[in-house]
Design a protein around this motif. Structure first.
Motif, PDB file in Angstrom:
ATOM      1  N   SER A  94       0.896  -0.857  -0.180  1.00  0.00           N
ATOM      2  CA  SER A  94       0.103  -0.399   0.175  1.00  0.00           C
ATOM      3  C   SER A  94       1.174   1.169   0.427  1.00  0.00           C
ATOM      4  N   ARG A  95       2.257   1.123   1.144  1.00  0.00           N
ATOM      5  CA  ARG A  95       2.850   2.063   0.691  1.00  0.00           C
ATOM      6  C   ARG A  95       3.105   2.750  -0.577  1.00  0.00           C
ATOM      7  N   ALA A  96       3.491   1.459  -1.078  1.00  0.00           N
ATOM      8  CA  ALA A  96       4.408   1.701  -2.379  1.00  0.00           C
ATOM      9  C   ALA A  96       3.743   1.944  -3.552  1.00  0.00           C
ATOM     10  N   LEU A  97       2.238   2.275  -3.105  1.00  0.00           N
ATOM     11  CA  LEU A  97       1.621   2.607  -4.518  1.00  0.00           C
ATOM     12  C   LEU A  97       0.976   3.524  -3.881  1.00  0.00           C
ATOM     13  N   GLY A  98       1.194   4.452  -2.759  1.00  0.00           N
ATOM     14  CA  GLY A  98       0.793   5.844  -2.462  1.00  0.00           C
ATOM     15  C   GLY A  98      -0.559   5.871  -1.818  1.00  0.00           C
ATOM     16  N   GLY A  99      -0.680   4.772  -0.911  1.00  0.00           N
ATOM     17  CA  GLY A  99      -1.219   4.770  -0.234  1.00  0.00           C
ATOM     18  C   GLY A  99      -1.053   4.910   1.499  1.00  0.00           C
ATOM     19  N   THR A 100      -1.658   4.767   2.592  1.00  0.00           N
ATOM     20  CA  THR A 100      -1.054   5.370   3.910  1.00  0.00           C
ATOM     21  C   THR A 100      -1.352   4.288   5.264  1.00  0.00           C
ATOM     22  N   VAL A 101       0.129   4.071   6.468  1.00  0.00           N
ATOM     23  CA  VAL A 101      -0.101   3.007   6.793  1.00  0.00           C
ATOM     24  C   VAL A 101      -0.256   3.536   8.575  1.00  0.00           C
ATOM     25  N   THR A 102      -1.076   3.406   9.384  1.00  0.00           N
ATOM     26  CA  THR A 102      -1.274   4.232  10.252  1.00  0.00           C
ATOM     27  C   THR A 102      -1.888   3.481  11.822  1.00  0.00           C
ATOM     28  N   ARG A 103      -1.650   3.535  12.607  1.00  0.00           N
ATOM     29  CA  ARG A 103      -2.487   3.056  13.550  1.00  0.00           C
ATOM     30  C   ARG A 103      -4.183   2.993  13.785  1.00  0.00           C
ATOM     31  N   ALA A 104      -4.169   1.466  13.397  1.00  0.00           N
ATOM     32  CA  ALA A 104      -5.642   0.860  13.649  1.00  0.00           C
ATOM     33  C   ALA A 104      -6.350   1.546  15.263  1.00  0.00           C
ATOM     34  N   ASP A 105      -7.658   2.103  15.043  1.00  0.00           N
ATOM     35  CA  ASP A 105      -8.667   2.364  15.712  1.00  0.00           C
ATOM     36  C   ASP A 105      -8.665   1.461  16.582  1.00  0.00           C
ATOM     37  N   ILE A 106      -8.134  -0.037  16.760  1.00  0.00           N
ATOM     38  CA  ILE A 106      -8.769  -1.562  17.383  1.00  0.00           C
ATOM     39  C   ILE A 106      -7.788  -2.214  17.062  1.00  0.00           C
ATOM     40  N   LYS A 107      -6.368  -3.275  17.742  1.00  0.00           N
ATOM     41  CA  LYS A 107      -5.453  -4.054  17.894  1.00  0.00           C
ATOM     42  C   LYS A 107      -6.362  -5.134  17.692  1.00  0.00           C
ATOM     43  N   GLU A 108      -5.658  -5.838  17.014  1.00  0.00           N
ATOM     44  CA  GLU A 108      -6.032  -7.335  16.677  1.00  0.00           C
ATOM     45  C   GLU A 108      -5.332  -8.304  16.821  1.00  0.00           C
ATOM     46  N   ILE A 109      -5.720  -9.372  17.729  1.00  0.00           N
ATOM     47  CA  ILE A 109      -4.956 -10.113  17.804  1.00  0.00           C
ATOM     48  C   ILE A 109      -5.786 -11.517  18.196  1.00  0.00           C
ATOM     49  N   GLY A 110      -5.665 -12.707  17.337  1.00  0.00           N
ATOM     50  CA  GLY A 110      -6.709 -14.039  17.829  1.00  0.00           C
ATOM     51  C   GLY A 110      -7.836 -14.070  16.248  1.00  0.00           C
ATOM     52  N   TRP A 111      -9.009 -14.740  16.233  1.00  0.00           N
ATOM     53  CA  TRP A 111      -9.883 -14.813  15.290  1.00  0.00           C
ATOM     54  C   TRP A 111     -10.982 -13.901  14.829  1.00  0.00           C
ATOM     55  N   VAL A 112     -10.812 -13.389  13.953  1.00  0.00           N
ATOM     56  CA  VAL A 112     -11.801 -12.050  13.610  1.00  0.00           C
ATOM     57  C   VAL A 112     -13.085 -12.576  12.147  1.00  0.00           C
ATOM     58  N   SER A 113     -13.680 -11.978  12.255  1.00  0.00           N
ATOM     59  CA  SER A 113     -14.625 -12.306  11.131  1.00  0.00           C
ATOM     60  C   SER A 113     -14.500 -11.483  10.286  1.00  0.00           C
ATOM     61  N   LEU A 114     -14.160 -11.641   9.381  1.00  0.00           N
ATOM     62  CA  LEU A 114     -14.253 -11.174   7.205  1.00  0.00           C
ATOM     63  C   LEU A 114     -14.851 -11.767   7.134  1.00  0.00           C
TER      64      LEU A 114
END
Length: 238
Positions: A94-114
């Motif tokens: 994302s950074r290479a192609l002009g996107g931004t990388v920022t701190r997420a509002d909520i940290k995720e560790i473990g199993w998350v439904s997508l």
């Protein structure tokens, strides 16, 4: 066929099921151990595709390999050599192609439904009728979808989970590549990170919960990874 170059940022965050999938399909690959000081190749010409794994650092850190990685990613996209990024790898793309990388509002560790985004592109990568799955997560940063990208996976606690660029490059926030050994290792060496964030984030699970859910969730995660990888290898070059 030329090999796929797999870039490893950390010894404990290797290619996992990604390497297994390539081997099962008779596709050669070579591991570039950035964590051991191996240099980024000067060009993508020798490779059929580029794969980038996860790591504990930030995509915004300026490390010895940061700019060379961004450079080879951009070169690959220009030359239509498929790139795939897992977690940190997806953030770097994302950074290479002009996107931004920022701190997420909520940290995720473990199993998350997508779930699949309701876009025409998502079924091409996830299959017709695909809805949701349990993904494995371990991150505190998140990427913005780059200007040339289209999101195909989303989640409630972290919206941007996977995007596609030019129909051949895939960036992911989630760890679809993990196997049981990797999850066990991460739970062991990352126990302080887990314990520090329990109760602070609704998307952080304790190590026992992660292990218990792995029995049920890992087969579906691996099947989804294989579906994504199957679409990605369609674009491999020579």
């Amino acid at each position: 066929m030329k090999p796929v170059a797999i870039f490893r940022y950390a010894r404990t965050e290797g290619p996992g099921h990604f390497a297994t999938f390539l081997a099962e399909h008779g596709l050669p690959f070579t591991l570039v151990r950035l964590d051991e000081g191996e240099p980024v190749p000067p060009s993508c010409d020798a490779f059929s595709g580029l794969g980038f794994m996860g790591g504990p650092m930030s995509a915004n850190d300026e490390l010895p390999w940061t700019q060379p990685v961004l450079q080879i990613m951009r070169e690959a996209v220009r030359n239509e050599v498929p790139v795939i990024g897992h977690c940190l790898g997806g953030q770097m793309l994302s950074r290479a192609l002009g996107g931004t990388v920022t701190r997420a509002d909520i940290k995720e560790i473990g199993w998350v439904s997508l779930c699949a985004d309701p876009t025409p592109l998502a079924p091409e990568w996830l299959g017709e009728g695909f809805e949701c799955f349990e993904a494995f997560q371990w991150h505190e940063d998140t990427f913005g979808i780059p200007p040339s990208g289209e999101r195909i996976l989303t989640g409630k606690t972290c919206a941007n989970q996977a995007y596609v660029v030019d129909g051949r490059h895939l960036g992911m926030q989630c760890h679809v590549e993990v196997n049981a050994e990797m999850i066990e290792t991460w739970c062991r060496i990352g126990i302080s990170d887990i314990d520090h964030n329990i109760g602070k984030s609704p998307a952080v699970q304790d190590a026992n919960t992660i292990r218990d859910l792995m029995i049920h969730n890992l087969p579906g995660l691996t099947a989804t990874a294989s579906r994504l990888y199957t679409r990605w290898i369609e674009g491999l070059r020579g």
